[in-house]
Design an enzyme around this catalytic site. Structure first.
Site, mmCIF file in Angstrom:
data_model
loop_
_atom_site.group_PDB
_atom_site.id
_atom_site.type_symbol
_atom_site.label_atom_id
_atom_site.label_comp_id
_atom_site.label_asym_id
_atom_site.label_seq_id
_atom_site.Cartn_x
_atom_site.Cartn_y
_atom_site.Cartn_z
ATOM 1 N N HIS A 70 0.831 -1.214 0.000
ATOM 2 C CA HIS A 70 0.000 0.000 0.000
ATOM 3 C C HIS A 70 0.855 1.249 0.000
ATOM 4 C CE1 HIS A 70 0.697 -0.512 4.335
ATOM 5 N NE2 HIS A 70 0.187 0.691 4.573
ATOM 6 N N HIS A 72 1.370 3.931 1.847
ATOM 7 C CA HIS A 72 1.913 4.710 2.962
ATOM 8 C C HIS A 72 3.440 4.786 2.901
ATOM 9 C CE1 HIS A 72 -1.971 4.203 5.519
ATOM 10 N NE2 HIS A 72 -2.031 5.246 4.707
ATOM 11 N N ASP A 74 5.766 4.717 5.042
ATOM 12 C CA ASP A 74 6.591 3.760 5.790
ATOM 13 C C ASP A 74 6.634 2.389 5.108
ATOM 14 O OD1 ASP A 74 3.798 3.546 6.706
ATOM 15 O OD2 ASP A 74 4.550 2.116 8.194
ATOM 16 N N HIS A 75 5.974 2.274 3.943
ATOM 17 C CA HIS A 75 6.027 1.026 3.168
ATOM 18 C C HIS A 75 6.668 1.202 1.793
ATOM 19 C CE1 HIS A 75 3.478 -1.298 6.036
ATOM 20 N NE2 HIS A 75 3.260 -0.056 6.419
ATOM 21 N N HIS A 132 -7.704 -0.485 5.291
ATOM 22 C CA HIS A 132 -6.638 0.370 5.837
ATOM 23 C C HIS A 132 -6.399 1.511 4.854
ATOM 24 C CE1 HIS A 132 -2.964 1.546 7.906
ATOM 25 N NE2 HIS A 132 -2.252 1.339 6.819
ATOM 26 N N ASP A 149 -0.438 -3.749 6.240
ATOM 27 C CA ASP A 149 -1.086 -3.175 7.422
ATOM 28 C C ASP A 149 -2.568 -3.537 7.478
ATOM 29 O OD1 ASP A 149 1.345 -2.045 7.986
ATOM 30 O OD2 ASP A 149 0.689 0.036 7.763
ATOM 31 N N HIS A 187 4.191 -4.596 10.745
ATOM 32 C CA HIS A 187 4.635 -3.941 11.992
ATOM 33 C C HIS A 187 4.730 -4.921 13.155
ATOM 34 C CE1 HIS A 187 4.230 0.354 10.747
ATOM 35 N NE2 HIS A 187 3.344 -0.147 9.892
HETATM 36 FE FE FE Z 1 2.598 0.878 8.145
HETATM 37 ZN ZN ZN Z 2 -0.028 1.731 6.467
#
Ligand code: FE
Ligand code: ZN
Length: 275
Positions: A70, A72, A74-75, A132, A149, A187
Site C-alpha cells: 500500500h 503509505h 513507511d512502506h 486500511h 497493514d 509492523h
Molecule cells: Fe505501516
Molecule cells: Zn499503512
C-alpha cells in the site's frame, strides 16, 4: 496469455528448499521482509532504503524485485533510493497513482511470479484487501502471506480509507486462507495487540499461549512474526467478531445492541483506537 485464476494450478503450499524470509527492521516498528534465495533477494514494503542496502551488502545479495502492499510512506518510502542505488528492478504494487514507484501494477486475481528467485520462480497471488487504504493488496503463495497493514498479529490496521464492511470483508478473506499459512505483516505490534485482545476476551486460553510465545521471542530480541492464520483465528479479536464472547464485550463497550459481526467489528476497531 497467463492462465486465468479459475484454471491455473495453485501455487505450491510451501517455499522451495533454500528460500527463506528474513526481517529487516526499519523505523520504530516496521518490518521490511526480505525473501532470499541463494544470492538473490526480493523485499516487501521497503519504507526506507538504508537498512535494506545494509542487509543486502552484508549478505552479498542482489535485489531482483520489490513488492508493495500500500501507498503509505513507511512502506514505499525507500523504493526510489533503492532503485537509484542498485538499478531498476520490477516493482509490483497496487493500482494507485499515489504509488508512482510501481512499475508493474497488480490487481485482484493476478499472480506475481518472481522469475529470478529460483527454478520456476516464486509465485504470489494478489488479493485486494481494502480498508486500511482503498488500494491495499496482500500477496499469498507458498504458504506465506504478506499482509501489510491489513492483518497484524492479534490486530488489524486502522481504517484510514475504508468502512467496517470493507475492512471486515478483507480480514475475513485472509482468515479463510489455509490454517498453516504463515503471516508476515508490516509492523511489530503484537504485544500491544495482545493487551487489547485480553481486554476483549479475558478467558481465551489461546491468547495466553500466544502471549507466552511472543514474550519469549521479544525478550530474545526476535520478531513475534510470522504468526499463522490458525493463531490469528484463535486469538485475533478482529477475526472473531462472530464469537459470542467477542460480541458480548463489544456490546458492553458500545453500551447498545450491535446488529451482527460487522457492527461488532466497527465497535472493536473504534475501541482499539482509544485503548
Ligand atoms: Fe505501516
Ligand atoms: Zn499503512
Amino acid at each position: 496469455m497467463p492462465a486465468s485464476p479459475a484454471t491455473r494450478p495453485a501455487v505450491p503450499s510451501r517455499l522451495p528448499d533454500g528460500v527463506a524470509i528474513e526481517p529487516i527492521t526499519a523505523f520504530k516498528d516496521n518490518y521490511i521482509w526480505c525473501i532470499r534465495a541463494g544470492n538473490r533477494a526480493v523485499v516487501v514494503d521497503p519504507g526506507e532504503a538504508p537498512p535494506v542496502l545494509a542487509a543486502l551488502r552484508a549478505a552479498s545479495l542482489q535485489l531482483t524485485g520489490i513488492l508493495l502492499t500500500h501507498h503509505h510512506a513507511d512502506h514505499i518510502g525507500g523504493v526510489a533510493e533503492l532503485v537509484r542505488t542498485l538499478g531498476p528492478v520490477p516493482v509490483h504494487g497496487p493500482v494507485d497513482e499515489r504509488i508512482t514507484e510501481a512499475t508493474v501494477r497488480v490487481r485482484e486475481g493476478d499472480r506475481v511470479v518472481l522469475e529470478a528467485m529460483c527454478e520456476g520462480g516464486l509465485a504470489f497471488d494478489v488479493l485486494e484487501v481494502p480498508g486500511h487504504t482503498s488500494s491495499h493488496v496482500a500477496f499469498h503463495g507458498h504458504g506465506v502471506l504478506f499482509s501489510g497493514d491489513t492483518l497484524f498479529s492479534v490486530g488489524c490496521g486502522r481504517m484510514f480509507e475504508g468502512t467496517p464492511p470493507q475492512m471486515s470483508a478483507s480480514l475475513d478473506r485472509l482468515a479463510a486462507l489455509p490454517a498453516d499459512t504463515r503471516v508476515f505483516c508490516g509492523h511489530e505490534y503484537t504485544a500491544a495487540n495482545i493487551a487489547f485482545a485480553r481486554a476483549v476476551e479475558p478467558d481465551n486460553p489461546a491468547i495466553d499461549a500466544w502471549a507466552a510465545t511472543v514474550e519469549q521471542l521479544r525478550t530474545a530480541g526476535r520478531p513475534s512474526l510470522p504468526s499463522t492464520i490458525a493463531t490469528e483465528r484463535a486469538t485475533n479479536p478482529f477475526l472473531r467478531c462472530a464469537e459470542p464472547s467477542v460480541a458480548r464485550a463489544a456490546t458492553a463497550h458500545a453500551g447498545r445492541a450491535l446488529s451482527g459481526p460487522v457492527e461488532v467489528f466497527g465497535e472493536l476497531r473504534a475501541w482499539k483506537n482509544t485503548f
